[in-house]
Design an enzyme around this catalytic site. Structure first.
Site, PDB file in Angstrom:
ATOM      1  CE  LYS A 112      -4.206  -2.050   1.787  1.00 39.37           C
ATOM      2  NZ  LYS A 112      -3.810  -3.485   1.957  1.00 39.37           N
TER       3      LYS A 112
HETATM    4  C1  LIG Z   1      -4.465  -4.504   1.330  1.00 35.56           C
HETATM    5  C2  LIG Z   1      -3.714  -5.778   1.180  1.00 35.56           C
HETATM    6  C3  LIG Z   1      -4.095  -6.763   0.231  1.00 35.56           C
HETATM    7  C4  LIG Z   1      -5.338  -6.637  -0.612  1.00 35.56           C
HETATM    8  O1  LIG Z   1      -5.298  -5.537  -1.479  1.00 35.56           O
HETATM    9  P1  LIG Z   1      -6.533  -5.218  -2.462  1.00 35.56           P
HETATM   10  O2  LIG Z   1      -6.528  -3.740  -2.621  1.00 35.56           O
HETATM   11  O3  LIG Z   1      -7.717  -5.739  -1.815  1.00 35.56           O
HETATM   12  O4  LIG Z   1      -6.227  -5.873  -3.744  1.00 35.56           O
HETATM   13  C5  LIG Z   1      -3.302  -7.877   0.105  1.00 35.56           C
HETATM   14  N1  LIG Z   1      -2.207  -8.059   0.869  1.00 35.56           N
HETATM   15  C6  LIG Z   1      -1.819  -7.159   1.783  1.00 35.56           C
HETATM   16  C7  LIG Z   1      -0.615  -7.427   2.609  1.00 35.56           C
HETATM   17  C8  LIG Z   1      -2.538  -5.976   1.968  1.00 35.56           C
HETATM   18  O5  LIG Z   1      -2.144  -5.072   2.878  1.00 35.56           O
END
Ligand SMILES: *Cc1c(COP(=O)(O)O)cnc(C)c1O
Length: 464
Positions: A112
């Protein structure tokens, strides 16, 4: 570039407006009216670029009527200079044509950061220009909150309020949020569960009267700018294994369909991608929708991959909008029915979804087994989210001659429970976080009551 709502009723906006808006006024999500499409020659010519240079090529068509090239360059350079790996998104080879794309070298050790480090800078830039102030409110079960706080801690024109469920996020995750002692950062530990946190955020967006005229902004993946930033690493990974002359496949651990949707867009923009695998945990609405044409909510289960514990995948709507030939009325009807009942797509539309995506759901046992297997085979330690991606890739792979790249969405140190269950040793914190457990924390525990939360926010915003 103009952005339009998936439900066809909200006004078209420019990038700046979309960045600050979050959800469209008709309940839909914003998407570009038209995607930029790159030729194979153009993509091939990017082979020697740094990650930041590549990001500039891909992001600028989305923003260039609002932000100058020079300003965008600075923001992108600063964003990716803050990552702890010179390649920013390095690839690791697990075996023949089996790769993981490490997206966890940002400040909070999850993918993120790629989007939220840039989002904070973009928001501050646009707010400065407009002379506005923004109040960000978000709910988190862990990763989003820390990445959003890290992304906004230096923003002069943003106050950020993140709600997490009291005593229900891991200690590493909590400390990554609460040890950021900036004046514009507020951690609310709500005496409720994650759904309660999310409900408060939704209710506050629906009625913003408590902010006395200030605007509320969103940092979850309904915000278009997050998706935009994530498109870049699909291009960088492809170029690193011989693309665009060679086609590649991706497996993406996903909950809200955000990250995989960015991969779908990369493909629409001209990147040769032969397969996109949607990898879910037991919260498998996406797998049921893709493999079985069953879009129905089921009870939330808590898994070892908590960042994918979700009942409804918001960004799926963005893809369905294309599948329904951008018919906002049809999407509006489908999503309205979905609020109260199970829905399925017209068979011909579902067929199109199946041509675009494969899917697989992985339970906790198989997650731990994959962590253990991959470690035994290669010595490489996967986090539980990434393990789900690797398992799904192995189950769904169509052509072993095509490189299959799994997105490694988090560093295993963030999720030690799964690593320990796999009978392996949890890794040590990376150097920039070694003193995390000694740092001072700041948070406010509030009762599960909307007016108490809104009162706290209205008393703590600092418009300049
Ligand atoms: C947020 C997150 C996801 C899922 O991301 P999406 O936006 O739902 O595709 C997967 N793995 C981790 C470690 C995350 O923090």
């Amino acid at each position: 570039m103009k952005y339009i709502s998936t439900r066809g009723q909200a006004p078209a906006l420019n990038f700046e407006e979309v960045l600050l808006a979050g959800l469209a006024s008709d309940g839909g999500l914003y998407v570009p009216e038209q995607l930029p499409v790159f030729t194979q020659e153009e993509i091939a010519s990017w082979a020697g670029l740094s990650y930041a240079e590549l990001a500039f090529k891909i992001i600028s068509p989305f923003v260039n009527d609002c932000i100058s090239d020079a300003d965008l360059k600075v923001m992108i350079d600063e964003t990716y200079a803050g990552f702890n790996h010179s390649a920013v998104a390095p690839l690791k080879e697990l075996g023949t044509n089996e790769w993981v794309l490490e997206l966890f070298h940002g400040p909070t050790l999850a993918f993120k950061d790629f989007a939220l480090q840039l989002l904070g800078r973009l928001m501050d830039h646009v707010l400065e220009k407009r002379g506005e102030h923004l109040v960000i409110m978000g709910a988190t079960s862990g990763d989003t909150g820390s990445a959003a706080i890290e992304g906004c801690r230096h923003s002069k024109h943003v106050d950020i309020f993140i709600l997490h469920p009291h005593n229900r996020v891991s200690e590493v995750q909590r400390r990554q949020m609460t040890t950021i002692l900036a004046d514009n950062v507020f951690n609310i530990s709500l005496e409720g569960n994650f759904d309660d946190c999310q409900e408060m955020v939704k209710a506050s967006f629906a009625d913003q009267g408590f902010l006395k005229g200030m605007k509320l902004g969103a940092v979850n993946s309904i915000n278009w700018a997050r998706i935009m930033a994530q498109i870049v690493y699909y291009f960088s990974a492809s170029l690193a294994v011989g693309g665009p002359h060679r086609t590649v496949a991706f497996s993406v651990p996903t909950g809200n369909f955000g990250d995989i949707f960015a991969g779908y867009l990369a493909k629409q923009m001209g990147l040769p991608i032969s397969q996109l695998v949607v990898a879910t945990n037991r919260n498998d609405i996406l797998h049921r929708a893709i493999a079985g044409n069953d879009m129905s909510k089921s009870q939330l289960v808590h898994t070892l991959s908590p960042s994918m514990d979700i009942m409804v995948s918001s960004n799926f709507e963005r893809m369905l909008f294309d599948i329904y030939d951008r018919d906002g009325a049809a999407i509006s009807d489908l999503m309205n029915r979905f609020r109260t009942e199970s829905v399925s797509l017209d068979p011909a539309r579902w067929e199109k979804v199946r041509e675009l995506f494969d899917s697989f759901a992985v339970d906790d046992d198989a997650t731990c087994q994959t962590i253990a297997d991959v470690h035994a085979e290669t010595g490489y330690l996967l986090d539980p989210h990434t393990a789900i991606g690797v398992k799904a890739a192995r189950e769904c792979i169509r052509d072993k001659a095509v490189p299959m790249i799994t997105l490694a969405t988090a560093h295993p140190v963030k999720f030690p429970d799964a690593v320990i269950k796999a009978e392996l040793t949890a890794p040590a914190l990376p150097t920039h976080l070694t003193d995390l457990f000694e740092r001072e924390e700041r948070l406010t525990v509030l009762e599960n009551d909307l007016s108490a939360v809104q009162k706290f926010i209205s008393e703590h915003v600092h418009p300049e």
